[in-house]
Design a protein around this motif. Structure first.
Motif, PDB file in Angstrom:
ATOM      1  N   UNK A  95       0.957  -1.101  -0.097  1.00 36.64           N
ATOM      2  CA  UNK A  95      -0.102   0.062   0.295  1.00 36.64           C
ATOM      3  C   UNK A  95       1.159   1.214   0.066  1.00 36.64           C
ATOM      4  N   UNK A  96       0.373   2.468  -0.719  1.00 33.47           N
ATOM      5  CA  UNK A  96       1.009   3.568  -0.197  1.00 33.47           C
ATOM      6  C   UNK A  96       2.071   3.866  -1.236  1.00 33.47           C
ATOM      7  N   UNK A  97       3.263   4.035  -0.530  1.00 35.15           N
ATOM      8  CA  UNK A  97       4.592   4.248  -1.356  1.00 35.15           C
ATOM      9  C   UNK A  97       5.611   2.984  -0.694  1.00 35.15           C
ATOM     10  N   UNK A  98       4.797   2.068   0.060  1.00 37.55           N
ATOM     11  CA  UNK A  98       5.905   0.759   0.515  1.00 37.55           C
ATOM     12  C   UNK A  98       5.911  -0.212  -0.606  1.00 37.55           C
ATOM     13  N   UNK A  99       6.706  -1.049  -0.584  1.00 35.77           N
ATOM     14  CA  UNK A  99       7.222  -1.944  -1.609  1.00 35.77           C
ATOM     15  C   UNK A  99       5.778  -3.056  -1.956  1.00 35.77           C
ATOM     16  N   UNK A 100       5.657  -3.007  -3.329  1.00 35.57           N
ATOM     17  CA  UNK A 100       4.385  -4.017  -3.550  1.00 35.57           C
ATOM     18  C   UNK A 100       5.333  -5.484  -3.537  1.00 35.57           C
ATOM     19  N   UNK A 101       5.622  -5.915  -2.508  1.00 38.72           N
ATOM     20  CA  UNK A 101       6.577  -7.023  -2.290  1.00 38.72           C
ATOM     21  C   UNK A 101       5.701  -8.351  -3.016  1.00 38.72           C
ATOM     22  N   UNK A 102       6.616  -9.297  -3.447  1.00 38.94           N
ATOM     23  CA  UNK A 102       5.989 -10.479  -4.109  1.00 38.94           C
ATOM     24  C   UNK A 102       6.619 -11.319  -3.146  1.00 38.94           C
ATOM     25  N   UNK A 103       7.410 -11.483  -2.232  1.00 40.05           N
ATOM     26  CA  UNK A 103       7.608 -12.403  -1.254  1.00 40.05           C
ATOM     27  C   UNK A 103       6.982 -12.166   0.082  1.00 40.05           C
ATOM     28  N   UNK A 104       6.489 -11.033   0.518  1.00 39.78           N
ATOM     29  CA  UNK A 104       5.840 -10.963   1.836  1.00 39.78           C
ATOM     30  C   UNK A 104       4.419 -11.607   1.837  1.00 39.78           C
ATOM     31  N   UNK A 135      -6.558   8.565  -5.009  1.00 37.97           N
ATOM     32  CA  UNK A 135      -6.662   7.826  -6.386  1.00 37.97           C
ATOM     33  C   UNK A 135      -4.920   7.316  -6.665  1.00 37.97           C
ATOM     34  N   UNK A 136      -3.987   8.288  -6.248  1.00 39.70           N
ATOM     35  CA  UNK A 136      -2.808   8.103  -6.760  1.00 39.70           C
ATOM     36  C   UNK A 136      -2.232   6.798  -6.309  1.00 39.70           C
ATOM     37  N   UNK A 137      -2.025   6.247  -4.939  1.00 37.00           N
ATOM     38  CA  UNK A 137      -1.600   5.039  -4.694  1.00 37.00           C
ATOM     39  C   UNK A 137      -2.466   3.504  -5.595  1.00 37.00           C
ATOM     40  N   UNK A 138      -3.606   4.069  -6.096  1.00 36.62           N
ATOM     41  CA  UNK A 138      -4.163   2.881  -7.034  1.00 36.62           C
ATOM     42  C   UNK A 138      -3.360   2.730  -8.341  1.00 36.62           C
ATOM     43  N   UNK A 139      -2.834   3.733  -8.783  1.00 37.61           N
ATOM     44  CA  UNK A 139      -1.944   3.509  -9.878  1.00 37.61           C
ATOM     45  C   UNK A 139      -0.612   3.060 -10.098  1.00 37.61           C
ATOM     46  N   UNK A 140      -0.310   2.904  -8.665  1.00 35.69           N
ATOM     47  CA  UNK A 140       1.247   2.436  -8.416  1.00 35.69           C
ATOM     48  C   UNK A 140       1.179   0.938  -9.074  1.00 35.69           C
ATOM     49  N   UNK A 141       2.418   0.654  -9.615  1.00 35.84           N
ATOM     50  CA  UNK A 141       2.962  -0.449 -10.298  1.00 35.84           C
ATOM     51  C   UNK A 141       2.890  -1.623  -9.477  1.00 35.84           C
ATOM     52  N   UNK A 142       2.207  -2.790  -9.519  1.00 37.28           N
ATOM     53  CA  UNK A 142       2.251  -3.917  -8.763  1.00 37.28           C
ATOM     54  C   UNK A 142       1.311  -3.784  -7.593  1.00 37.28           C
ATOM     55  N   UNK A 143       0.538  -2.651  -7.526  1.00 38.06           N
ATOM     56  CA  UNK A 143      -0.630  -2.604  -6.394  1.00 38.06           C
ATOM     57  C   UNK A 143      -1.514  -3.662  -6.723  1.00 38.06           C
ATOM     58  N   UNK A 144      -2.034  -3.901  -7.732  1.00 30.48           N
ATOM     59  CA  UNK A 144      -3.269  -4.795  -7.762  1.00 30.48           C
ATOM     60  C   UNK A 144      -2.745  -6.545  -7.537  1.00 30.48           C
ATOM     61  N   UNK A 145      -1.368  -6.570  -8.003  1.00 28.67           N
ATOM     62  CA  UNK A 145      -0.935  -8.148  -7.874  1.00 28.67           C
ATOM     63  C   UNK A 145      -0.763  -8.347  -6.251  1.00 28.67           C
ATOM     64  N   UNK A 146      -0.392  -7.164  -5.355  1.00 23.25           N
ATOM     65  CA  UNK A 146      -0.303  -7.334  -3.963  1.00 23.25           C
ATOM     66  C   UNK A 146      -1.853  -7.358  -3.571  1.00 23.25           C
ATOM     67  N   UNK A 147      -2.695  -6.803  -4.094  1.00 19.99           N
ATOM     68  CA  UNK A 147      -4.017  -6.832  -3.462  1.00 19.99           C
ATOM     69  C   UNK A 147      -4.692  -8.342  -3.809  1.00 19.99           C
ATOM     70  N   UNK A 148      -4.127  -8.966  -4.880  1.00 20.12           N
ATOM     71  CA  UNK A 148      -4.676 -10.570  -5.006  1.00 20.12           C
ATOM     72  C   UNK A 148      -3.773 -11.366  -4.144  1.00 20.12           C
ATOM     73  N   UNK A 149      -2.486 -10.981  -3.795  1.00 16.00           N
ATOM     74  CA  UNK A 149      -1.831 -11.811  -2.652  1.00 16.00           C
ATOM     75  C   UNK A 149      -2.823 -11.496  -1.434  1.00 16.00           C
TER      76      UNK A 149
END
Length: 293
Positions: free
Chosen positions: A73-82, A192-206
């Motif tokens: 979320x926000x400006x934190x990493x959209x981690x694929x390992x967390x 609105x801005x955080x919703x456009x961050x790259x990888x956000x929706x992949x994190x949401x799925x996780x």
């Protein structure tokens, strides 16, 4: 014990890596009182540090304040390992405190951030002095097995994005605020801005796949940390009946309910929240709470 604050100056926006995840946080030091207590602000679902924008200037008059973007979320990493579990978020708060040499803190959690705060207190009670839960998420079950299975279907992320954005940001804000006049262009753009961050929706799925259900009664009953819960009576996201149920299940909990207030109560009643927070932290014995009507 009070929080230990590093001696050098900080800019409000900072980054730190905790357990391999790059986190964004904001630090507002109380320059007038180096020994002031520390508050950590934990946002809710589809949100960020922005949700505390009105609380922060008021809280920093008395406290050191950290506002943290959770992984994904926000400006934190959209981690694929967390692993996006509430319990892991709770442990991350404790590890974040260890990393920054914060000995003890008061947590203020909104919505899903309330559940994260409860997990942190359960995981390491000696480090959490008090909890203030704002419209706290409660008793939400884990996603069904069929929904989790569907999340592996190709293009599911596109469907998730469509689901989140099925209403524009303005309409979503109108749903969480009782006072529609508070929905400004600045607020709309901020959410609105955080919703456009790259990888956000992949994190949401996780998060959808990995998020366990909210704490059950037996877990809530094990938390001895003093808790103040504040609710908006017109909360359409997390109805006030959840607050009454949590008050019953938590051993040391008080509940305040504000009339004419929705889910994003930090936007609608910041001065009242801070007043009740200061009173609660100071251990005042006469914190009012409402009874079910």
């Amino acid at each position: 014990m009070q929080a230990e604050i590093h001696s050098h100056d900080f800019t409000p926006s900072c980054r730190v890596t905790v357990n391999g995840v790059n986190l964004h946080y904001e630090l507002y030091e109380n320059k007038a009182d180096r020994n002031a207590e520390t508050i950590i602000l934990i946002h809710g679902f589809l949100s960020s540090t922005l949700s505390f924008r009105k609380l922060i200037p008021l809280l920093t008059e008395k406290y050191h304040v950290y506002a943290l973007d959770l992984p994904g979320f926000g400006q934190s990493e959209k981690s694929r390992t967390f692993v996006y579990k509430l319990s892991n978020y709770g442990e991350l708060i404790i590890d974040f405190m260890e990393k920054l040499a914060i000995n003890q803190a008061i947590l203020i959690g909104h919505s899903m951030g309330g559940q994260v705060s409860l997990h942190a207190a359960k995981h390491c009670p000696k480090k959490i002095k008090r909890l203030i839960l704002l419209g706290c998420c409660g008793y939400v079950k884990r996603a069904s097995r069929s929904v989790i299975c569907c999340s592996y279907i190709p293009f599911f992320s596109w469907g998730m994005k469509t689901w989140v954005l099925r209403k524009n940001v303005k309409e979503n804000l109108l749903a969480v605020l009782h006072d529609s006049k508070l929905v400004t262009k600045e607020l709309i753009e901020g959410y609105r801005k955080p919703l456009t961050e790259e990888g956000f929706f992949h994190s949401l799925i996780r998060l959808l796949r990995q998020r366990e259900g909210d704490m059950e009664r037996k877990d809530l009953q094990s938390i001895q940390t003093p808790v103040l819960m504040i609710w908006g009576r017109e909360d359409k996201v997390m109805p006030v009946k959840t607050g009454y149920r949590l008050q019953h299940d938590l051993p040391d909990a008080k509940l305040i309910v504000y009339d004419d207030c929705g889910h994003l109560l930090m936007e609608e009643r910041p001065e009242d929240i801070v007043r009740e927070t200061v009173s609660f932290i100071n251990g005042d014995q006469h914190v009012p709470y409402s009874e079910p009507s």
